[in-house]
Write an enzyme that holds these catalytic residues in place. Structure first.
Site, PDB file in Angstrom:
ATOM      1  N   GLU A 606      45.755   7.257  57.347  1.00  0.00           N
ATOM      2  CA  GLU A 606      47.196   7.040  57.484  1.00  0.00           C
ATOM      3  C   GLU A 606      47.754   6.069  56.456  1.00  0.00           C
ATOM      4  O   GLU A 606      48.825   6.290  55.883  1.00  0.00           O
ATOM      5  CB  GLU A 606      47.493   6.545  58.910  1.00  0.00           C
ATOM      6  CG  GLU A 606      48.941   6.198  59.204  1.00  0.00           C
ATOM      7  CD  GLU A 606      49.875   7.387  59.053  1.00  0.00           C
ATOM      8  OE1 GLU A 606      50.401   7.552  57.940  1.00  0.00           O
ATOM      9  OE2 GLU A 606      50.060   8.140  60.030  1.00  0.00           O
ATOM     10  N   LYS A 682      50.042   9.965  46.454  1.00  0.00           N
ATOM     11  CA  LYS A 682      50.581   9.973  47.813  1.00  0.00           C
ATOM     12  C   LYS A 682      51.264  11.294  48.138  1.00  0.00           C
ATOM     13  O   LYS A 682      51.059  11.856  49.221  1.00  0.00           O
ATOM     14  CB  LYS A 682      51.554   8.806  47.989  1.00  0.00           C
ATOM     15  CG  LYS A 682      50.853   7.459  47.994  1.00  0.00           C
ATOM     16  CD  LYS A 682      51.854   6.319  48.010  1.00  0.00           C
ATOM     17  CE  LYS A 682      51.126   4.983  48.053  1.00  0.00           C
ATOM     18  NZ  LYS A 682      52.017   3.865  47.741  1.00  0.00           N
TER      19      LYS A 682
END
Ligand code: ADP
Ligand code: ASP
Ligand code: MG
Length: 813
Positions: A606, A682
């Site tokens: 995460e 990302k």
């Protein structure tokens, strides 16, 4: 009449025998008592070991015998007044001389038969019972000592003789009628065959002697006094959380002991069950504890499973072959071959295709079984109708026991999935049709883990234990350790999780502590530990083989990212703050996810996107609930946000970047942020989590950095940026003149991902971003008009640590 049996530890030395005397002297006030005792703790093992040494021609058997003699002499000297010692001392010496003579014989012959084994081991109980009888007398408690060999009659299967109940019952009754006393003291374990030769009832057999006495005398009760406060939900040596079972039925106690609960010797229950004699398991060292009551029916106590046990040293033998299908008689012949060799069958499974029969036996009998079965099927093997017997060793059986299991569906499902989640591979399964027992054959190295996992599943509804192995103790790592410490109580009370840090490492040192590192002083403990070595850290995790293990990577190290696969395939979950693995080649990312699926572990990262913000979790929830991602727009770089929020042309762009670096927002090499690589990673991870097979090379990077800045060292980079100040100022002014702000935006749309600087006007969702905020907009089937927005601080040690923490909790499920 009542029968009390005291085991080896209960009579290990004078001090313990004194406890026994005080317990028994209370007991005899209410009823006449038969006291059955074991050998002084450890003596049976010592005697047999001496015999084995002698048979191997090893003279050191004499030292063992000396030690045995000393133990008994000491007991006599402390228990009996000096004036009365001599008779007993010479009895001990005489017996030990006899043992030595027998061992000398064995030494000369180099031969140790089962008959000699029984002869030698019989001295243990024979001596202990006489010493204890004399000790009672010394305390003024009269008693009758009787040699059990004159009462218990067996066949001549030495070391494991079978009792002839008829003759034995008669002899016992006769003796007790003719010799009235309030207290009788008898040795357990030993008996004799019809010719009067010494036999034994099998290791642990003193319990059985006591049960035989109780049954023959129709005693009011039988008490087995030992070193634990009752029969427990699992072997206390394997799980620290085992609990006393207050009530258990004969059937259940029998199953548990058959499947390895050493606290009572398996044959013990049968004789007392047939006469409905209640059995208590009591603790000599805590006599006030209630103990366990074994009776015909046991009250339900809310637990569906009564206990869990295990047996080691199991071999699985399989007879396989197409020639067996549909032809009757194969199993009969297999079992006959085994039974002719007196090989005890512990567990049987047969596939419904009848293509194979699989039998669990004692590993020591495996070679014998192989020979017997291969001979019995020699014909079929020659004709290739069946394969030669297949033998697998180093296996164990774990069993769940409980009479209530049959009325509750899903117990085996829970059993196998709990083990599956922890990577315990199941080789064979057997469930009795009475459903009092569900057993599984597993590798011996997994036994401790399996017992703990099952115990947790069925008994520790209070909490689940999670074992963490953390590497990286920098900013984020140390914040995480502080948060774990602070939340420990909350997790235990509210989430029923006991989270322990079992392994801790940084690049310099590493530490393992099985009962958990004290999080108040981890720095000191780590400082005093051994030099770090990634390979041994990983091996340490695998070897410990603990349930609910999670590896937490809080480094940015490529080497650390390369060990995930080894762990995932051992069912150790991986929580990575490190972005390298999830943003490596797609094939590697996929492999790690597949391994996690296959081995029931978790691979969670995460914090790779937006630090502690629930970006990936939100995306996963959308996708899992059937939503489809159309587009993602995001501002994902804390560094670039900081830079563009603070740069207005009044001081140089380079100095603002330097400030971002000093304040700890940037990667160690700030060009990874400025050049967009970090943001590319990302958005790629988000695209992959949306289901896209995408690589870094496919992401378009519209870099705003002049190429000259991206070469050389970090210092060159700052110098070059100063030279390019006009370029940066122009970018800023163009945006400002349109009433816009500059944002470095990452987008994913129609399978394509890109990153680049954009002019964002005040109406846009990306406009209002301050400090180190990140924002992600998800456009989906369900969020098509207005995107779902996840926004907040996207950098910083505390928020990142809390994101890692959240992943740890997810992986604990
Ligand atoms: P004794 O010498 O008194 O006969 P044992 O050593 O034979 O004692 O049996 C007691 C031991 O059995 C306990 O110390 C415990 O370690 C072990 N044990 C294994 N399984 C269980 C269980 N389910 N409940 C209680 N004890 C168990
Ligand atoms: N002394 C024997 C043994 O150690 C019997 C017993 O203690 O029950 O096996
Ligand atoms: Mg025992």
């Amino acid at each position: 009449m009542q029968v009390l049996k005291f085991g080896g530890t209960s009579v290990a030395n004078a001090e313990n025998i004194d406890r026994v005397i005080s317990i028994v002297s209370e007991k005899i006030k209410s009823d006449s008592t038969v006291l059955v005792v074991s050998a002084l703790g450890g003596v049976t093992d010592l005697l047999l070991h001496a015999a084995v040494l002698a048979s191997e021609g090893d003279e050191s058997f004499r030292e063992k015998l000396n030690y045995i003699e000393q133990r008994h002499l000491e007991a006599v000297k402390s228990l009996i007044p000096v004036t009365h010692q001599s008779q007993l001392l010479s009895l001990v010496k005489k017996s030990c001389n006899e043992i030595e003579d027998i061992c000398n014989g064995i030494f000369l012959l180099r031969e140790l038969t089962d008959r000699s084994r029984d002869r030698i081991s019989s001295y243990g109980e024979w001596l202990s019972s006489q010493i204890i009888s004399a000790a009672f007398r010394a305390k003024g408690i009269e008693n009758v000592w009787k040699d059990s060999r004159e009462l218990v009659v067996t066949n001549s299967v030495f070391t494991n003789a079978e009792v002839d109940f008829e003759i034995t019952g008669e002899r016992i009754k006769e003796f007790f009628v003719e010799n009235k006393s309030t207290l009788y003291v008898l040795p357990g374990f030993i008996a004799s065959d019809k010719q009067g030769v010494t036999t034994t009832l099998g290791r642990g057999g003193s319990d059985y002697t006591a049960a035989i006495m109780a049954a023959s005398l129709n005693a009011a009760l039988l008490e087995i006094w030992t070193d634990v406060s009752g029969m427990m939900t699992a072997d206390p040596r394997l799980t620290a959380n085992a609990k006393i079972i207050p009530h258990i039925s004969y059937q259940e106690a029998m199953e548990l002991s058959h499947f390895g609960a050493k606290v009572i010797y398996p044959p013990t229950i049968q004789p007392v069950m047939s006469r409905n004699i209640p059995v208590w398991i009591k603790n000599t060292f805590a006599p006030a504890d209630n103990g366990t009551l074994i009776e015909a029916t046991a009250s339900r106590n809310g637990n569906i499973v009564r206990g869990i046990s295990s047996i080691n040293h199991i071999a699985l033998i399989s007879l396989e072959g197409s020639g067996m299908v549909g032809i009757p008689g194969f199993s009969r012949r297999l079992f006959e071959a085994l039974s002719n060799e007196k090989i005890n069958v512990i567990l049987i499974t047969q596939s419904s295709s009848e293509h194979s029969i699989c039998v669990g036996i004692n590993a020591a009998s495996a070679p014998q079984a192989k020979q017997a079965v291969d001979t019995a099927f020699a014909n079929e093997i020659a004709l290739k109708k069946v394969e030669p017997l297949i033998i697998e060793t180093e296996l164990s059986i774990v069993a769940l026991v409980g009479e209530n299991m049959k009325s509750h569906p899903g117990i085996s499902g829970r059993m196998f999935s709990a083990m599956g989640r922890n990577g315990v591979n199941i080789r064979a399964i057997a469930q009795g049709s009475s459903e009092k027992n569900i057993s599984a054959v597993i590798s011996t190295r997994d036994v401790k883990k399996a017992i703990n996992v099952l115990h947790e599943e069925f008994f520790e509804t209070a909490y689940k234990q999670v074992n963490l192995f953390i590497t990286g103790t920098g900013n984020v790592g140390s914040r995480l350790l502080a948060q774990l410490r602070q939340q420990a109580q909350y997790l235990q009370q509210k989430m029923h999780l006991q989270v322990r840090v079992v392994g801790l490492s940084n690049s310099r040192r590493m530490l393992f502590k099985e009962d958990g590192v004290d999080l108040g002083s981890w720095e000191n403990q780590l400082g005093g530990s051994v030099p770090a070595n990634l390979n041994s850290f990983v091996q340490g995790i695998i070897d410990r083989n603990l349930r609910n293990s999670i590896f937490v990577d809080i480094t940015a190290n490529e080497e650390v990212a390369s060990v995930y696969d080894r762990l995932l395939q051992k069912s150790v979950s991986v929580v990575a703050c490190n972005k390298i693995a999830a943003s490596s080649a797609f094939s590697n990312y996929r492999k790690l996810k597949d391994l996690a699926d296959e081995f029931n572990s978790h691979f969670l990262f995460e914090t790779n996107v937006g630090a502690g913000l629930p970006v990936i979790a939100t995306l996963n929830d959308l996708v899992r609930s059937g939503d489809r991602i159309h587009q993602i727009d995001a501002v994902l770089s804390g560094t670039l946000n900081f830079v563009f929020n603070n740069y207005d042309g009044t001081r140089s762009f380079a100095s603002v970047v330097r400030q971002a670096q000093t304040e700890g927002y940037t990667e160690p090499d700030p060009r990874l942020d400025l050049g967009g690589v970090d943001v590319m990673r990302k958005i790629m991870i988000l695209a992959r989590e949306s289901g896209e097979m995408i690589e870094m090379s496919e992401i378009e990077n519209r870099s705003f950095m002049p190429p000259s800045c991206m070469q050389g060292t970090v210092e060159d980079f700052y110098k070059e940026m100063e030279k390019e100040e006009a370029h940066f100022k122009k970018l800023y002014e163009e945006a400002r003149d349109k009433g816009c702000k500059l944002k470095f935006v990452a987008s994913f749309k129609n399978g394509k991902a890109s990153v680049g600087l954009q002019h964002i006007n005040p109406e846009h969702d990306l406009y209002h971003l301050y400090g180190k905020d990140n924002v992600v907009l998800f456009y989906t089937d369900r969020y098509s008009e207005q995107p779902m927005v996840v926004k907040g601080a996207g950098a910083g040690a505390d928020v990142t640590a809390s994101g890692v923490f959240a992943d740890i909790l997810r992986a604990s499920k």
